[in-house]
Each structure stands twice: as C-alpha cells, then as structure tokens.
Design a protein around this motif. Structure first.
Motif, short mmCIF file in Angstrom:
data_model
loop_
_atom_site.label_atom_id
_atom_site.label_comp_id
_atom_site.label_asym_id
_atom_site.label_seq_id
_atom_site.Cartn_x
_atom_site.Cartn_y
_atom_site.Cartn_z
N SER A 1 0.82 -1.20 0.00
CA SER A 1 0.00 0.00 0.00
C SER A 1 0.86 1.26 0.00
CB SER A 1 -0.93 0.00 1.22
OG SER A 1 -1.68 1.18 1.27
N ILE A 2 1.92 1.25 0.81
CA ILE A 2 2.79 2.42 0.90
C ILE A 2 3.57 2.64 -0.39
CG2 ILE A 2 4.85 3.33 2.06
CD1 ILE A 2 3.83 2.00 4.62
N SER A 3 4.03 1.55 -0.99
CA SER A 3 4.86 1.68 -2.18
C SER A 3 4.05 1.93 -3.44
CB SER A 3 5.71 0.41 -2.36
OG SER A 3 4.87 -0.73 -2.50
N SER A 4 2.70 1.78 -3.35
CA SER A 4 1.87 2.02 -4.52
C SER A 4 1.96 3.50 -4.92
CB SER A 4 0.40 1.67 -4.20
OG SER A 4 -0.43 1.98 -5.29
N GLY A 5 2.27 3.76 -6.17
CA GLY A 5 2.40 5.12 -6.66
C GLY A 5 3.71 5.77 -6.31
N ASN A 6 4.59 5.02 -5.62
CA ASN A 6 5.88 5.56 -5.20
C ASN A 6 6.97 4.91 -6.05
OD1 ASN A 6 8.28 6.23 -3.73
ND2 ASN A 6 7.02 6.48 -1.88
N ASP A 7 7.83 5.73 -6.65
CA ASP A 7 8.86 5.19 -7.53
C ASP A 7 10.06 4.62 -6.78
OD1 ASP A 7 10.08 7.44 -6.58
OD2 ASP A 7 10.47 8.36 -8.54
N GLY A 8 9.93 4.56 -5.47
CA GLY A 8 11.01 4.02 -4.67
C GLY A 8 12.02 5.07 -4.25
N LYS A 9 11.94 6.24 -4.84
CA LYS A 9 12.84 7.34 -4.49
C LYS A 9 12.12 8.43 -3.70
CE LYS A 9 15.58 6.63 -8.70
NZ LYS A 9 16.06 7.25 -9.96
N GLY A 10 10.85 8.16 -3.36
CA GLY A 10 10.08 9.15 -2.61
C GLY A 10 9.17 9.99 -3.47
N ASN A 11 9.19 9.80 -4.81
CA ASN A 11 8.27 10.53 -5.70
C ASN A 11 6.94 9.78 -5.76
OD1 ASN A 11 10.14 12.52 -6.37
ND2 ASN A 11 11.01 11.29 -8.02
N ILE A 12 5.90 10.43 -5.25
CA ILE A 12 4.59 9.78 -5.17
C ILE A 12 3.64 10.45 -6.16
CG2 ILE A 12 2.62 9.28 -3.67
CD1 ILE A 12 4.53 9.27 -1.32
N SER A 13 2.99 9.64 -6.99
CA SER A 13 2.03 10.13 -7.97
C SER A 13 0.63 10.01 -7.40
CB SER A 13 2.13 9.32 -9.27
OG SER A 13 3.42 9.45 -9.84
N VAL A 14 -0.15 11.07 -7.56
CA VAL A 14 -1.52 11.10 -7.03
C VAL A 14 -2.48 11.20 -8.21
CG1 VAL A 14 -3.16 12.32 -5.55
CG2 VAL A 14 -0.73 12.20 -4.92
N TYR A 15 -3.53 10.34 -8.19
CA TYR A 15 -4.46 10.25 -9.30
C TYR A 15 -5.87 10.65 -8.86
CZ TYR A 15 -0.59 7.53 -11.20
OH TYR A 15 0.65 7.13 -11.63
N ALA A 16 -6.65 11.13 -9.83
CA ALA A 16 -8.03 11.54 -9.54
C ALA A 16 -8.88 10.33 -9.16
CB ALA A 16 -8.64 12.23 -10.76
N LYS A 17 -9.68 10.51 -8.13
CA LYS A 17 -10.53 9.43 -7.66
C LYS A 17 -11.94 9.50 -8.23
CE LYS A 17 -7.96 9.09 -3.31
NZ LYS A 17 -7.07 10.24 -3.56
N ASN A 18 -12.28 10.59 -8.91
CA ASN A 18 -13.58 10.68 -9.56
C ASN A 18 -13.53 11.77 -10.63
OD1 ASN A 18 -13.52 12.67 -7.35
ND2 ASN A 18 -15.58 13.16 -8.05
N ASP A 19 -14.57 11.83 -11.44
CA ASP A 19 -14.65 12.82 -12.52
C ASP A 19 -14.97 14.20 -11.95
OD1 ASP A 19 -14.30 10.63 -14.12
OD2 ASP A 19 -16.44 10.44 -14.62
#
Length: 750
Positions: free
Chosen positions: A535-553
């Motif tokens: 869960s923590i590593s999801s969206g994380n490139d391993g270098k601390g860059n975390i991508s956040v995605y839209a959860k709805n329209d």
C-alpha cells in the motif's frame, strides 16, 4: 434549529382548565408568613372571587416543528467514491445516494478472511497445547507409586499443585472457547458487511423525502461505520422536537395531561416511545435523543415554527379554590375574610383540602362567586385603561451574514506527506476523469515509509527465525538428554522409566505445537506487513516521488500549488468541483450590522428572505451543513440490523451553516443583497401583551423565588393573575405562555 434554551422549566401552581382562569395569588407566600389579624390591613381593598378550578402543577416546554429524519450510512468502514445527491434534491426510497470504493471493500474483506483463518488455526493449535499440558500434569501427578512414605507425602503436596493447575487450565479452555466463538461471530459479521458492499457498493435511500445533509469529501473520503453519509427528511411528516430536553432529563412522563397549543387550539399529545435497545445504547454512550411529542389529531404544523407544550399534574379537579394568601391560621382552624353585602368583611371558618404553590381547595365554608380578601402589599390600580388580550404572531429574527453558491461535489485534494511538488499535471478549468494523474510530490517521508515497512518485514522474519531456532534447540536437548534432568532433581528418588518416556513424549509434543503456533502467527503477521508495504509503495517510484491520481470525474476549480513549492502534510493542492447548483450556503457569523445568534440555524422547511435593491426575495431552508458548537449532531436510530448511533454530521465550516433555495433562483448579482433573514424565535397566534402591563414579584422569604403577574379586571374587581412568560421580548412586547387568554381584560396604567 432554534435556540437551545428558549424556556427554562417554569411552574404555575394553578392549572387553567376551567373556562374562566382562576384568579391569581401572590407567589409562594407560606402560611406562617401571613399575620393573624382580625382586621387585616392592605394598601387598598383587595378581593378576588371564589371560583372552580384545578389544584395541581403545570410545566411548559417549547417544541419546534421539524421533519422526521432518516439516516443513510454504511455499516462498515468504507472510502466514499462519490455522492450523487446534494441538499435540496428529492429522492425516492431505493434511489442510489452514493457509492463507495469497492476495491477498498475487497481489501477489507480479504483482511477479514485472513483474520478468520488465523483465528481458527491458532485456536485449534492452542486447544491442542492446552490438552497436551493437562495430560503432562496428570502424568506427573500420578508418578508416585514406588517411592518411600516420606517421598510420597512430599509428592502428595505436589499432586495437589498439579490438580490446581489442571483445574485452572480447564477453566481457561472453556473461556478461550467462548472468546474464540465470539471473535469468529464478529469476524463473520464484518465479512458479511464487506461482502454486501463488494456485491453492491451503492448506498440506497431508506425513505423518500428531501436530501437535507450530505457528507462533504473536502476533508477525506473515509467514512466510519454508521457515519451519516446522507440524511433524508420527510417534509410531510413533521414532529414536535423539544430540543435540548433529552429523554434522560425528562421528568413529566407521569403527568395527567399533555397538550400543545397550535394556532390557539389545544391538541392532546403523547411522547414518542423509544425501545429498550435504544435506551441501553443511549446509556452506554451517554448520548440521549431529544423528547419528541406527536398528536393523533395531526394539527397543521409549520416547519420551523415553535409551539408551547403543556404538562399538567392534577391533585383536585373542578374544586372550589382560594389563594393561599387569603387563608389565615389559628391553631388547627383555617379562616378567611369574606366581603359582605354592606361592603365590609366578615371572618369565615373554612375546611381545606389539597393545596399547591398558590391555591388551596375549600371543601366547606365558601360558595362560588363570594369575594374573599387577600393580603396584598402591592397597590391595586385605581386609575387605568382596559387592555383586551388578543392573539398575534411573535418573531425574533436571526441573520446569516455570509452566503455563497454551493457547488456540487467539491473535493479538496490534500497532500498526505511533507515534501516538494515535482509537477502539477492539471490546470484550472481542466476536465478530469477518474484515474487521471493530478500531481507528483517528492517526499523523503515517502521513501522513509517504504524503508520502514521493509524493515518491519525483515524484523518479523528475523524474530520468527530466532523463535524457531530456540524451539529446535529445546527439542534437540530434550531428545538427547532424555529424562536425566528430571532424575537429577529427584535426587534419591527412584525413576520410573515408563512415566519418563510418556512425559518426554508429551514435552516434545508441546514444543512441536508451540512451533506450529509461532508459524501460524508469523504467516499472518507477515501477510499484514506485506500488505502495508504494498500500500505504501503504490504510486511511489522508490525514491520518494509519489504520484496522485483523480478518484472521480470533475472539473478543476482551483490549483493552490506549483512545481517547486514545499508542502506540509494536509496542505491543499487543488479542488475538483462538480456542477454548480441553485443552492446557497448560508453561514452564521458575527456581524457589526445585525444581531446574530451564532448557534442558531434555520430549520428544514422554514421560510427565509433577503433584501435586494429594495425587493424582498423569499426562499426556504432545504438542509444543514453545521451546527456551530453542536456540529457533531448525531442520531440514534433503529433498523432491521439493530440500533445504531450515527454522527459526524459536520461539514467543517467552523460555524453554524445551512442551505437555502430561493423561490425564483439565485439572482445574477448578489453583491447588493442584505444578509439572509430567518427566525430565531417564531410563534403564530399566541398571547402577546405590552411588557408594561406585566409586574414582577419577589417572595420576601426567598429572594430567588421570582414570579410575574398582571392586574386582571374581573367584573367589578381588579385581581392579581399570575402568568408564565417566555424568556424573550420583542420590542415593547412579551410573549405570555400561560395565565391569560384572548378576550381577557387587563389593567394598563394610565
């Protein structure tokens, strides 16, 4: 929502049940305080007629007409994906109100399944361990056959110890079984709830009506079990809510008569009943519902209007009564002074019955209509004009000084970490779809969190390996050493090879079972740690860059950061908004221009208004957003699944707030409009009189005993008439709740 303390509980000793109200007394003057005079002296002649009335007590509480509310919630912890309705929408029972994140529910369901497997497996192993331990103690307790008398006596004491241990272990087994069954039941209940969400993650309306509250997702999508997601109110089913009078504080259930005055008419009422389950849950949580009353006659009620509710307790009905300030005492004898035909007064011995605070029943010695002297230290008015009591409306206004158009489904994306914005991938007015990349944040904490989660997995593996190594060493030592250690402890005791071999076998079984238990615990804990890591590593490139995605329209209505900005945990990043609505959000805040009651909002269905360019624009309250100091408004409700306390109905505005719809829509330009006006106090067809005709009276024996009265014209006499007042005045007028009624004539000082 009306003021929570509109009327403190007040008492009037005489009940106005007869057609003509009983003439009043002079407060709580006790008999011992009345002088025993053959010819009493007053400032001027003061008489009142003997009348039929009722001895008893009266309590008056204030109720507000509000729609019956229906809560809509999930029975398990969920993440809300989208809410499809807004305050002001009309829905039918069964309509879809919201949908939750099914993927999150699937995750929770799998966690429940894993927990159930672990619970069953560990219980089974623990039960085997317990049985094996009991067998070992039984073997050791029986190992006394071939010893000397002295050795046997020593062994008997040891045997008692073993028997105590065995009994304790057997009791623990019974308790562990009950605890296991309880845990399994609870896990199965949670699994059923999550399975239902997985099968259909929609939240459907339990009742038709007006949507009056929706959870705002600006502060997060997570919703606790039984948290209100949507509240639907039936505006055709109004109840009388005695606000701030919870059922645990209500003391009038045994009163003889209960009624409400609606438009000057009396209607009998009964209290809404709560089940024993509701009462138990209320007591456990120390949260009690308000007292609500209803009438079978279904009088026409207006939402937001206030109505006095009366509670009467009778001691004597339709009895001849006189004021207690008319009665004198000589030993056990009671007497009064009666006005005779010549205008003088004569002493009359009477027999009395029941009494209340101001009046006493007369069973012998007086007739209806006779004029009885009462002790009055107040000047009876001789110069006055007549004021005829009428019924009219009584209102005190409140104001919402901040208002703005409410946008549907506004969601504020906040950062979960401290760090630096790498990129913002959308701009204002962009249309976004679920799953679209919104922004990337570089956070050392993100990298550290992954490292911490990985370290937790490594630590668990190391700990488990050490435990297994310890168990293996014990097994090896025990297998190689046999029973030598036990024999050495016996010193000169003669060993029993058969018993030693049996006990060795049992000890080895115990160690093997303990290894299995450690393995089962390790497998379960490792899976939980791995899930947390994923869960923590999801969206994380391993270098601390975390991508956040839209959860709805939606549509980007605001972007608060840019690339390179440093952000803290909880910082606003951007807002995604649905369609604009024709609803105004009104906030109740301090104002230099208006008298504002900050803990008060309009009730659902209540009419509101505002001025624009000299024209009054009307509308209605269609929902609430926050209750100020009581923002966490909750409900206790019961359905086919049981009794629940719902709560967290605060939209995060920090002050009282509500929603309105204007009859003809929102004007294009609201900049020249005044504050939204609504009712703080609102009554229809009640007794309202000039404040100047009301007089205050303080009991000389008790300075805290304060009462009020008017001088009422009764034929050729002027008599004191006690009254119950509301706690509010409007201009030069006061609302009278009891004591006088339409058509009565009152002295108005000239």
């Amino acid at each position: 929502m009306k003021n929570r303390n509109l009327l403190s509980i007040k008492k009037l000793a005489v009940l106005g049940i007869c057609v003509s109200f009983v003439a009043g007394g002079c407060g709580k003057m006790t008999e011992s305080s009345i002088p025993k005079l053959e010819e009493p002296v007053a400032l001027n002649e003061a008489y009142r007629p003997v009348e039929y009335g009722t001895i008893g007590s009266l309590q008056v509480l204030m109720a507000t007409a509000v729609p019956r509310d229906y809560c809509n919630y999930y029975s398990a912890n969920v993440n809300i994906s989208q809410i499809y309705v807004e305050p002001g929408d009309t829905v039918n029972a069964g309509d879809v109100l919201a949908v939750c994140d099914v993927d999150e529910a699937k995750k929770q369901l799998q966690e429940c399944k894993d927990a159930l497997v672990h619970e069953n497996e560990t219980y089974e192993i623990s039960a085997q361990i317990s049985d094996t331990q009991i067998k070992l103690w039984e073997s050791q307790a029986a190992d006394t056959d071939e010893f000397s008398t002295e050795q046997i006596e020593k062994k008997e004491s040891t045997e008692d110890d073993y028997n105590t241990q065995i009994a304790t272990e057997q009791e623990n087994e019974r308790y562990d079984k009950q605890l296991h069954e309880y845990r399994v039941q609870k896990i199965n209940e949670q699994m059923a709830l999550y399975q239902q969400i997985v099968d259909d993650g929609t939240l459907k309306a339990v009742h038709s009506g007006l949507v009056t509250y929706t959870k705002k997702l600006t502060d997060g999508r997570s919703a606790a079990a039984y948290e209100n997601i949507v509240i639907v109110s039936d505006t055709d089913d109004l109840v009388l809510d005695i606000k701030d009078t919870a059922i645990n504080e209500y003391k009038y259930s045994d009163y003889d008569k209960k009624y409400v005055i609606v438009d000057g008419e009396k209607y009998d009422v009964t209290e809404s009943q709560y089940t024993s389950e509701v009462l138990v849950l209320s007591k456990i949580n120390n949260r009690y519902p308000d007292v609500c009353v209803e009438s079978r006659e279904k009088p026409f009620l207006t939402a937001g209007q206030m109505y006095p509710v009366y509670f009467e307790k009778t001691k004597a009905n339709q009895a001849l009564v006189v004021g207690k300030d008319s009665i004198y005492k000589d030993g056990d004898t009671r007497y009064v002074y009666v006005k005779n035909d010549e205008g003088g007064r004569e002493k009359r011995i009477i027999t009395t019955g029941e009494s209340d605070e101001n009046y006493t029943q007369v069973t012998e010695g007086l007739k209806e209509g006779e004029l009885v002297y009462y002790n009055s230290t107040d000047q009876v008015p001789t110069k006055y004009s007549k004021y005829t009591v009428t019924r009219s409306d009584f209102d005190i206004a409140n104001y919402g000084v901040r208002y703005s158009r409410s946008d549907a489904g506004t969601i504020t994306e906040t950062c979960d970490y401290e760090g630096q914005i790498v990129s913002v991938n959308v701009k204002q007015d962009d249309t976004v779809e679920k799953g679209m990349l919104l922004y990337v944040v570089d956070t050392g904490e993100g990298k550290a969190a992954i490292t911490e989660a990985k370290n937790a997995i490594d630590s668990e593996n190391e700990s488990y390996a050490q435990k297994i190594a310890d168990y293996d060493k014990q097994i090896k030592d025990l297998s190689e050493g046999g029973s030598s250690a036990e024999e050495n402890n016996r010193q000169d005791e003669k060993p029993d090879t058969a018993y030693d071999e049996q006990q060795l076998k049992l000890n080895l079984q115990l160690l093997d079972l303990q290894k299995k238990l450690a393995s089962a615990d390790h497998t379960y804990q490792l899976s939980r740690l791995q899930s947390a890591y994923d869960s923590i590593s999801s969206g994380n490139d391993g270098k601390g860059n975390i991508s956040v995605y839209a959860k709805n329209d939606g549509k980007v209505s605001k972007v608060s950061v840019k690339a390179g900005d440093n952000v803290e945990e909880g910082s606003d990043i951007l807002q995604i908004t649905g369609n604009s609505t024709d609803v105004l959000l009104v906030q109740v805040k301090d104002s230099n221009s208006y008298k504002v009651y900050k803990d008060n909002i309009a009730d659902v269905g209540e009419r509101v208004s505002l001025e624009l360019d000299g024209t009054t624009i009307y509308g209605s309250c269609i929902g609430f957003a926050g209750y100020g100091r009581e923002a966490q408004k909750g409900y206790i409700n019961q359905d086919d699944k049981g009794v629940h306390i719902t709560g967290i109905t605060d939209s995060g505005y920090g002050n009282a707030a509500f929603y309105i719809k204007l009859d003809n829509g929102i004007p294009d330009d609201l900049t020249r409009a005044s504050a939204v006006k609504f009712s703080y106090v609102s009554f229809k067809k009640v007794v309202v009189v000039p404040t100047s005709i009301i007089h205050k009276q303080v009991n000389p024996m008790d300075k805290d005993d304060i009462s009020y009265y008017v001088w009422k014209i009764d034929g050729d006499s002027v008599v004191k008439q006690p009254v119950i007042l509301s706690d509010y005045t409007s201009g030069s007028n006061t609302l009278v709740l009891y004591g006088i009624d339409e058509g009565d004539e009152i002295c108005l000082a000239s």
